[in-house]
Motif scaffolding. Structure first.
Motif, PDB file in Angstrom:
ATOM      1  N   GLN A  95       0.822  -1.217   0.000  1.00 14.98           N
ATOM      2  CA  GLN A  95       0.000   0.000   0.000  1.00 14.98           C
ATOM      3  C   GLN A  95       0.854   1.265   0.000  1.00 14.98           C
ATOM      4  OE1 GLN A  95      -3.285   0.536  -0.059  1.00 14.98           O
ATOM      5  NE2 GLN A  95      -4.209  -1.465   0.303  1.00 14.98           N
ATOM      6  N   LEU A  96       1.953   1.255   0.719  1.00 18.19           N
ATOM      7  CA  LEU A  96       2.767   2.463   0.884  1.00 18.19           C
ATOM      8  C   LEU A  96       3.657   2.769  -0.313  1.00 18.19           C
ATOM      9  CD1 LEU A  96       3.911   2.115   4.623  1.00 18.19           C
ATOM     10  CD2 LEU A  96       2.286   3.778   3.690  1.00 18.19           C
ATOM     11  N   THR A  97       3.788   1.815  -1.249  1.00 21.12           N
ATOM     12  CA  THR A  97       4.766   2.004  -2.329  1.00 21.12           C
ATOM     13  C   THR A  97       4.131   1.956  -3.717  1.00 21.12           C
ATOM     14  OG1 THR A  97       5.283  -0.360  -2.188  1.00 21.12           O
ATOM     15  CG2 THR A  97       6.719   1.152  -0.994  1.00 21.12           C
ATOM     16  N   GLY A  98       2.875   2.371  -3.807  1.00 17.16           N
ATOM     17  CA  GLY A  98       2.251   2.509  -5.112  1.00 17.16           C
ATOM     18  C   GLY A  98       1.369   1.360  -5.516  1.00 17.16           C
ATOM     19  N   GLY A  99       1.476   0.219  -4.840  1.00 21.58           N
ATOM     20  CA  GLY A  99       0.589  -0.905  -5.131  1.00 21.58           C
ATOM     21  C   GLY A  99       1.069  -1.811  -6.230  1.00 21.58           C
ATOM     22  N   GLY A 100       1.001  -3.115  -5.999  1.00 16.02           N
ATOM     23  CA  GLY A 100       1.362  -4.088  -7.012  1.00 16.02           C
ATOM     24  C   GLY A 100       2.843  -4.294  -7.210  1.00 16.02           C
ATOM     25  N   ARG A 101       3.665  -3.802  -6.282  1.00 17.78           N
ATOM     26  CA  ARG A 101       5.113  -3.888  -6.456  1.00 17.78           C
ATOM     27  C   ARG A 101       5.760  -4.902  -5.514  1.00 17.78           C
ATOM     28  NH1 ARG A 101       7.568   1.957  -6.087  1.00 17.78           N
ATOM     29  NH2 ARG A 101       9.422   0.881  -6.875  1.00 17.78           N
ATOM     30  N   VAL A 102       4.973  -5.622  -4.726  1.00 18.64           N
ATOM     31  CA  VAL A 102       5.522  -6.500  -3.696  1.00 18.64           C
ATOM     32  C   VAL A 102       5.138  -7.948  -3.968  1.00 18.64           C
ATOM     33  CG1 VAL A 102       5.477  -7.056  -1.232  1.00 18.64           C
ATOM     34  CG2 VAL A 102       5.494  -4.665  -1.971  1.00 18.64           C
ATOM     35  N   ALA A 103       6.096  -8.852  -3.823  1.00 17.06           N
ATOM     36  CA  ALA A 103       5.857 -10.296  -3.883  1.00 17.06           C
ATOM     37  C   ALA A 103       6.734 -10.957  -2.823  1.00 17.06           C
ATOM     38  CB  ALA A 103       6.166 -10.853  -5.268  1.00 17.06           C
ATOM     39  N   ILE A 104       6.397 -12.203  -2.462  1.00 18.01           N
ATOM     40  CA  ILE A 104       7.106 -12.914  -1.405  1.00 18.01           C
ATOM     41  C   ILE A 104       7.570 -14.271  -1.932  1.00 18.01           C
ATOM     42  CG2 ILE A 104       4.946 -13.863  -0.459  1.00 18.01           C
ATOM     43  CD1 ILE A 104       7.772 -12.687   1.794  1.00 18.01           C
ATOM     44  N   HIS A 105       8.817 -14.624  -1.610  1.00 20.12           N
ATOM     45  CA  HIS A 105       9.407 -15.899  -2.045  1.00 20.12           C
ATOM     46  C   HIS A 105       9.646 -16.778  -0.823  1.00 20.12           C
ATOM     47  CE1 HIS A 105      11.641 -18.962  -3.947  1.00 20.12           C
ATOM     48  NE2 HIS A 105      12.847 -18.495  -3.703  1.00 20.12           N
ATOM     49  N   HIS A 106       9.043 -17.967  -0.812  1.00 17.92           N
ATOM     50  CA  HIS A 106       9.127 -18.869   0.334  1.00 17.92           C
ATOM     51  C   HIS A 106      10.269 -19.862   0.141  1.00 17.92           C
ATOM     52  CE1 HIS A 106       5.045 -17.286   0.334  1.00 17.92           C
ATOM     53  NE2 HIS A 106       5.017 -17.538   1.628  1.00 17.92           N
ATOM     54  N   ILE A 107      11.225 -19.832   1.061  1.00 19.45           N
ATOM     55  CA  ILE A 107      12.351 -20.756   1.064  1.00 19.45           C
ATOM     56  C   ILE A 107      12.245 -21.585   2.338  1.00 19.45           C
ATOM     57  CG2 ILE A 107      14.841 -21.003   0.975  1.00 19.45           C
ATOM     58  CD1 ILE A 107      14.977 -18.140  -0.124  1.00 19.45           C
ATOM     59  N   SER A 108      11.895 -22.852   2.189  1.00 24.87           N
ATOM     60  CA  SER A 108      11.694 -23.674   3.380  1.00 24.87           C
ATOM     61  C   SER A 108      13.005 -24.004   4.074  1.00 24.87           C
ATOM     62  CB  SER A 108      10.940 -24.957   3.011  1.00 24.87           C
ATOM     63  OG  SER A 108       9.671 -24.630   2.482  1.00 24.87           O
ATOM     64  N   GLY A 109      14.111 -23.979   3.331  1.00 28.17           N
ATOM     65  CA  GLY A 109      15.420 -24.102   3.952  1.00 28.17           C
ATOM     66  C   GLY A 109      16.084 -25.433   3.715  1.00 28.17           C
ATOM     67  N   TYR A 175       5.777 -16.726  -4.511  1.00 30.44           N
ATOM     68  CA  TYR A 175       6.800 -17.503  -5.208  1.00 30.44           C
ATOM     69  C   TYR A 175       7.293 -18.592  -4.256  1.00 30.44           C
ATOM     70  CZ  TYR A 175       7.229 -13.750  -8.729  1.00 30.44           C
ATOM     71  OH  TYR A 175       7.006 -12.830  -9.728  1.00 30.44           O
ATOM     72  N   PHE A 176       7.848 -19.649  -4.830  1.00 22.84           N
ATOM     73  CA  PHE A 176       8.220 -20.809  -4.015  1.00 22.84           C
ATOM     74  C   PHE A 176       9.290 -21.602  -4.748  1.00 22.84           C
ATOM     75  CE2 PHE A 176       7.716 -25.368  -3.240  1.00 22.84           C
ATOM     76  CZ  PHE A 176       7.733 -25.445  -1.854  1.00 22.84           C
ATOM     77  N   GLY A 177      10.166 -22.262  -4.001  1.00 24.52           N
ATOM     78  CA  GLY A 177      11.170 -23.117  -4.609  1.00 24.52           C
ATOM     79  C   GLY A 177      11.385 -24.381  -3.807  1.00 24.52           C
ATOM     80  N   GLY A 178      11.823 -25.423  -4.495  1.00 28.83           N
ATOM     81  CA  GLY A 178      12.122 -26.692  -3.843  1.00 28.83           C
ATOM     82  C   GLY A 178      12.036 -27.825  -4.838  1.00 28.83           C
ATOM     83  N   ALA A 191       1.608 -22.307  -4.514  1.00 28.95           N
ATOM     84  CA  ALA A 191       2.421 -21.261  -5.146  1.00 28.95           C
ATOM     85  C   ALA A 191       1.743 -20.661  -6.365  1.00 28.95           C
ATOM     86  CB  ALA A 191       3.786 -21.828  -5.539  1.00 28.95           C
ATOM     87  N   ASP A 192       2.109 -19.431  -6.672  1.00 32.73           N
ATOM     88  CA  ASP A 192       1.766 -18.808  -7.955  1.00 32.73           C
ATOM     89  C   ASP A 192       2.887 -19.032  -8.960  1.00 32.73           C
ATOM     90  OD1 ASP A 192      -0.746 -17.565  -7.154  1.00 32.73           O
ATOM     91  OD2 ASP A 192       0.475 -16.202  -5.956  1.00 32.73           O
ATOM     92  N   VAL A 193       4.130 -18.858  -8.504  1.00 31.43           N
ATOM     93  CA  VAL A 193       5.304 -19.011  -9.366  1.00 31.43           C
ATOM     94  C   VAL A 193       6.248 -20.020  -8.714  1.00 31.43           C
ATOM     95  CG1 VAL A 193       7.227 -17.860 -10.525  1.00 31.43           C
ATOM     96  CG2 VAL A 193       5.078 -16.615 -10.129  1.00 31.43           C
ATOM     97  N   TYR A 194       6.630 -21.049  -9.453  1.00 36.18           N
ATOM     98  CA  TYR A 194       7.546 -22.073  -8.956  1.00 36.18           C
ATOM     99  C   TYR A 194       8.930 -21.783  -9.531  1.00 36.18           C
ATOM    100  CZ  TYR A 194       8.300 -26.645  -6.794  1.00 36.18           C
ATOM    101  OH  TYR A 194       8.696 -27.663  -5.957  1.00 36.18           O
ATOM    102  N   MET A 195       9.919 -21.601  -8.646  1.00 36.29           N
ATOM    103  CA  MET A 195      11.252 -21.188  -9.075  1.00 36.29           C
ATOM    104  C   MET A 195      12.156 -22.398  -9.260  1.00 36.29           C
ATOM    105  SD  MET A 195      11.750 -17.616  -7.003  1.00 36.29           S
ATOM    106  CE  MET A 195      12.854 -16.956  -8.261  1.00 36.29           C
ATOM    107  N   LEU A 196      12.838 -22.429 -10.404  1.00 34.06           N
ATOM    108  CA  LEU A 196      13.723 -23.526 -10.780  1.00 34.06           C
ATOM    109  C   LEU A 196      15.139 -22.995 -10.993  1.00 34.06           C
ATOM    110  CD1 LEU A 196      11.400 -24.996 -13.552  1.00 34.06           C
ATOM    111  CD2 LEU A 196      11.482 -25.715 -11.155  1.00 34.06           C
ATOM    112  N   TRP A 197      16.130 -23.851 -10.738  1.00 34.28           N
ATOM    113  CA  TRP A 197      17.507 -23.484 -11.046  1.00 34.28           C
ATOM    114  C   TRP A 197      17.839 -23.829 -12.484  1.00 34.28           C
ATOM    115  CZ3 TRP A 197      19.273 -25.867  -5.819  1.00 34.28           C
ATOM    116  CH2 TRP A 197      19.164 -24.891  -4.822  1.00 34.28           C
ATOM    117  N   GLY A 198      18.934 -23.255 -12.970  1.00 38.56           N
ATOM    118  CA  GLY A 198      19.338 -23.462 -14.350  1.00 38.56           C
ATOM    119  C   GLY A 198      19.930 -24.843 -14.562  1.00 38.56           C
TER     120      GLY A 198
END
Length: 354
Positions: A95-109, A175-178, A191-198
């Motif tokens: 809300q404070l930065t114009g809206g639509g600019r924030v996403a979260i990436h979950h790293i379970s570890g 976002y999420f990876g594993g 997840a909305d976006v699943y992150m993969l390594w190269g």
């Protein structure tokens, strides 16, 4: 076909070749780094997580206020902050930065020592089960029309509610990876976006197919992100010479007795096996740094001219990748160079695939 280009920022001029400079927070460097990504045409930047590093939410606030349109992807590890609080922190920042600019990436570890620094002694599969409950609660906090109770395996709340919501109807992407079976189940459902390594294109295509099948079982679809390290130069020979220079600097900094981190990451183990099989895969996928640094995640590189690297990335997009995350060995300098030579090619290729 949607295309999103991600970079990665840090609070200091650090990389495998530049050293780490532990503890340094250089606000001016972070500002220039963020603004360089915006000027180069990136959509979003990842802000990494480590148990000894700067707080990602504070770094994100600095990046968002130093730029106009650049978005952020804040990495975090579920389990250290209550999901109800994280939901409000994210919505407030959005809300404070114009809206639509924030996403979260979950790293379970997957780094056991780093998990324990913050007091987490849960085993691998239990961490992923906790991530699933965490992500579910985030969505519920953002969507609930009235206070709710929740009693799960990891979290219990009574009368949970947030008066602050994401700033746009699209909400805050998760976002999420594993790579483990436990991770696949969590990402497919939440997840909305699943992150993969190269990895080689064939393996990436196989992973995407399996993940799509797992998501379909939950009535869902996923987007896919690929993380890679471009090494470009005016000619292919010059690019490979630069790769060897990067290898030499990395080896010099790591030292012959460089200790591998204790890791339970299935994805990291697979990268190490691929590095042992061959230093090069496909036309220009290079594992020279992967073999040196051990289980360190995003370490594979694409080596060649800007046109060759753009074509290689286009090959990944043709098997289902719609988000590319790139970061350099010369972090700020590479972003500036990519803005001139690589990003325009990626945009042109993306437009051709629409």
């Amino acid at each position: 076909m949607t295309f999103e280009l991600l970079g990665m920022v840090g609070t200091r001029d650090a990389s495998e070749t530049h050293g780490d400079h532990y503890g340094t927070i250089d606000a001016d460097y972070l500002t220039r780094f963020a603004q360089a990504h915006e000027a180069a045409g990136f959509d979003r930047v990842l802000i990494g997580y480590g148990a000894t590093g700067a707080d990602g939410f504070a770094v994100a606030a600095h990046v968002l206020n130093a730029t106009t349109t650049l978005k952020v992807l804040i990495a975090h590890r579920p389990g250290f902050v209550a999901p109800t609080l994280v939901a409000r922190k994210l919505a407030t920042l959005d809300q404070l930065t114009g809206g639509g600019r924030v996403a979260i990436h979950h790293i379970s570890g997957g780094d056991e020592a780093d998990q324990k620094r913050d007091g987490d002694f849960a085993d691998h599969d239990r961490r992923y089960a906790r991530t699933a409950e965490f992500m579910s609660l985030l969505r519920r906090v953002w969507s609930a029309d009235e206070p709710f109770d929740h009693g799960g395996e990891f979290y219990r709340v009574e009368g949970a509610f947030s008066t602050v919501r994401p700033a746009t109807p699209d909400g805050i992407p998760l976002y999420f990876g594993g790579a483990s079976p436990a991770a696949v189940e969590v990402g497919a459902e939440h997840a909305d976006v699943y992150m993969l390594w190269g990895e080689p294109r064939r393996q990436v295509a196989e992973r995407i197919a399996a993940l799509r099948e797992a998501a379909a079982a939950h009535g869902r679809t996923l987007r896919f992100s690929l993380s890679i390290r471009p090494i470009i130069a005016d000619t292919e020979d010059a690019a490979w010479e630069r790769a060897e220079h990067i290898r030499a600097l990395t080896a010099e900094r790591a030292g012959a007795s460089h200790p591998y981190r204790m890791s339970t990451s299935v994805g990291s183990a697979r990268l190490q096996r691929q590095a042992a099989e061959s230093e090069r895969h496909d036309e220009r996928l290079w594992y020279g740094i992967t073999a040196l640094t051990g289980p360190g995640g995003n370490s594979t590189a694409l080596v060649g001219t800007a046109e060759q690297v753009a074509d290689a990335l286009d090959g990944y997009r043709r098997v289902g990748v719609d988000t590319i995350l790139i970061r350099g060995f010369d972090p700020l300098e590479d972003v500036v160079d990519w803005g001139r030579r690589l990003v325009p090619l990626l945009r042109a290729n993306a437009a051709a695939l629409v």
